[in-house]
Design an enzyme around this catalytic site. Structure first.
Site, mmCIF file in Angstrom:
data_model
loop_
_atom_site.group_PDB
_atom_site.id
_atom_site.type_symbol
_atom_site.label_atom_id
_atom_site.label_comp_id
_atom_site.label_asym_id
_atom_site.label_seq_id
_atom_site.Cartn_x
_atom_site.Cartn_y
_atom_site.Cartn_z
ATOM 1 N N GLY A 173 0.798 -1.225 0.000
ATOM 2 C CA GLY A 173 0.000 0.000 0.000
ATOM 3 C C GLY A 173 0.825 1.267 0.000
ATOM 4 O O GLY A 173 2.059 1.261 -0.043
ATOM 5 N N TYR A 174 0.123 2.381 0.070
ATOM 6 C CA TYR A 174 0.727 3.707 -0.056
ATOM 7 C C TYR A 174 1.788 3.964 1.009
ATOM 8 O O TYR A 174 2.904 4.397 0.708
ATOM 9 C CB TYR A 174 -0.389 4.755 0.036
ATOM 10 C CG TYR A 174 0.075 6.183 -0.091
ATOM 11 C CD1 TYR A 174 0.651 6.633 -1.270
ATOM 12 C CD2 TYR A 174 -0.086 7.086 0.967
ATOM 13 C CE1 TYR A 174 1.064 7.949 -1.393
ATOM 14 C CE2 TYR A 174 0.313 8.397 0.843
ATOM 15 C CZ TYR A 174 0.887 8.825 -0.340
ATOM 16 O OH TYR A 174 1.301 10.127 -0.451
ATOM 17 N N LYS A 298 -10.322 2.912 15.096
ATOM 18 C CA LYS A 298 -8.937 2.903 15.580
ATOM 19 C C LYS A 298 -8.895 2.812 17.106
ATOM 20 O O LYS A 298 -8.017 2.146 17.665
ATOM 21 C CB LYS A 298 -8.194 4.155 15.102
ATOM 22 C CG LYS A 298 -7.864 4.127 13.613
ATOM 23 C CD LYS A 298 -7.025 5.326 13.183
ATOM 24 C CE LYS A 298 -6.617 5.214 11.721
ATOM 25 N NZ LYS A 298 -5.764 6.344 11.290
#
Length: 488
Positions: A173-174, A298
């Site tokens: 991923g990024y 989160k």
């Protein structure tokens, strides 16, 4: 190196290589084959990057080990130049049946001269330790496998400070791919989770295979196969997760609960870094929907980690392009300001996120704490960012201010805005009647919390929290100006 000048003076086992090359050279000459020998000296990739320290290809940022006083001259040649000079010589009668030496005059220098160049570029002095000729030769007889940075006097300490084995989840991923890059660069045995669900995603497969070529180990597992996660976790000491928590990339925050269960069962993990590469959820409890879901998820993961007794640090950052959403390229004619553009934010290059995160995995100072990434020179307002870009571009931008009220009103719009906050252009956009989707709303909320409320800088770092640039001053982080220069 020129064989004729080295064959009788070198040490074994390197002597064998030279002797074999001499055998080949004699066979060429005995057969009367026209030839040219190339003496390329020190290839830059192996010698320059590590400042002449074997078994590392990256220059150090804290200390350097010198061969004696570092004053012996050597010749350093970039590998592409070796190729160029060699092919240039192929049709040149002047090099026929001769040795061609590659000695570019400006690249003839000592180790100390090279170190001084690096110090000047880095803006920092390195601690220097001299290794005598006797100590260096004695290392050949050592019963230890030294790391060959010639740190003979530090063998015991180095063995005690072996790098943790790191598993990166979400490595394609990024942010994840920056974490893998940093883990490899900092010398950690690096494992990357290869999810069975990857299917026909050729881009992710290519990224993972590239990591494998760089030395990472791919570990196949699935979030939907608990035992496979447990087995993957048992291979390492540290787990770093970078699954996406943003709406336009897929929302996977709660998938980490499966990792928490696996880590708890495996029982061997000394630290877990969950995917919190964004705003600190502990300071974002009052955010509006739809971003509230990400923050709440989160916090659910945080509670599960604490309840399971898993050691963990977390990280916070934000990077923008003149603070205008839905564009990754800085404008060249006009810019839309959040209010007067005066609210401070924090900007961190993605590669620096990876570096700071991996630096923290073995650091007891970050255990069970939040690690904030607040590089001091990158704390600035939108208008300061705009001025840096204007100076680089040599042109002033037209500035249009969007008030807090207008900005929030865009969420209720019945058309899709182009999210450069061009609310004054609504008449031109009324032909588009689709309602703004959740992704656009989430992005609007995020920019509102940062650039209207100042959520990244409206609190002080507490006693149970740390700041990355203070802990790791040796990291030369990317300044905003340097980040923007890429767009010129």
């Amino acid at each position: 190196m020129d064989l004729a000048r080295m064959a009788h003076a070198v040490l074994s086992p390197f002597r064998r290589t030279l002797e074999e090359k001499m055998v080949v050279g004699k066979a060429i000459e005995d057969a009367g084959i026209p030839h040219t020998y190339i003496s390329a000296n020190c290839c830059a990739g192996y010698f320059v990057g590590g400042l002449c320290q074997p078994k590392t290809l990256l220059p150090p940022r804290d200390r350097i080990y010198l061969h004696g006083d570092g004053g012996i001259k050597a010749v350093f040649v970039y590998e592409d130049d070796v190729g160029t000079y060699t092919i240039k010589a192929a049709d040149d009668p002047r090099t026929l049946n001769k040795t061609l030496y590659l000695r570019p005059p400006e690249n003839i220098m000592s180790q100390m001269e090279m170190v001084e160049m690096w110090e000047k570029l880095m803006g920092k002095r390195l601690e220097k330790t001299s290794i005598s000729e006797e100590d260096f030769l004695a290392s050949r007889k050592s019963r230890y496998k030294i790391n060959f940075c010639f740190i003979l006097h530090r063998i015991k300490k180095e063995k005690e400070m072996e790098k943790s084995r790191v598993l990166i989840v979400g490595g394609s991923g990024y942010i994840g791919r920056r974490l893998v890059k940093a883990s490899l660069a900092l010398g950690h045995p690096t494992y990357v989770l290869q999810r069975r669900e990857i299917g026909l995603d050729i881009e992710k497969i290519e990224i993972l295979l590239n990591f494998k070529q760089q030395g990472a180990r791919l570990v196949e597992a699935s979030f939907f196969d608990h035992q496979s996660l447990v087995e993957a976790v048992k291979l390492v000491d540290v787990v770093v997760c970078a699954v996406s928590g943003v709406h336009h990339r897929g929302h996977s925050v709660l998938m980490q609960l499966k990792l928490v269960d696996a880590i708890k069962e495996a029982g061997n993990i000394k630290r877990f870094v969950p995917s919190e590469f964004g705003m600190d959820p502990a300071h974002m409890a009052s955010v509006v929907l739809p971003n509230r879901k990400t923050i709440e998820d989160k916090m659910v993961v945080r509670k599960a980690i604490v309840d399971a007794g898993i050691p963990t640090p977390t990280a916070g950052y934000f990077v923008g392009s003149l603070c205008q959403g839905k564009t990754l390229i800085p404008p060249r004619d006009r810019v839309y300001l959040h209010g007067d553009g005066g609210i401070k934010a924090v900007f961190v290059a993605e590669d620096d996120v990876g570096t700071y995160t991996i630096k923290a995995v073995d650091d007891p100072q970050t255990l069970n704490k939040t690690l904030y990434l607040r590089p001091p020179e990158n704390i600035m307002s939108q208008i300061e960012l705009v001025k840096i870009w204007e100076n680089l571009m040599g042109k002033r931008l037209e500035k249009i201010s969007i008030s807090e009220e207008e900005f929030l009103a865009s969420k209720k719009s019945t058309y899709k805005i182009n999210f450069c906050f061009v609310l004054h252009m609504t008449a031109a956009l009324r032909t588009v009647t689709s309602p703004a989707d959740e992704t656009v709303q989430a992005t609007i909320d995020l920019y509102y919390h940062i650039f209207h409320e100042g959520r990244l800088t409206n609190f002080e770092i507490g006693e149970d929290e740390e700041e990355a640039s203070n802990l790791y001053p040796e990291v030369v982080y990317t300044r905003v100006e340097d980040y923007l220069k890429r767009y010129l």
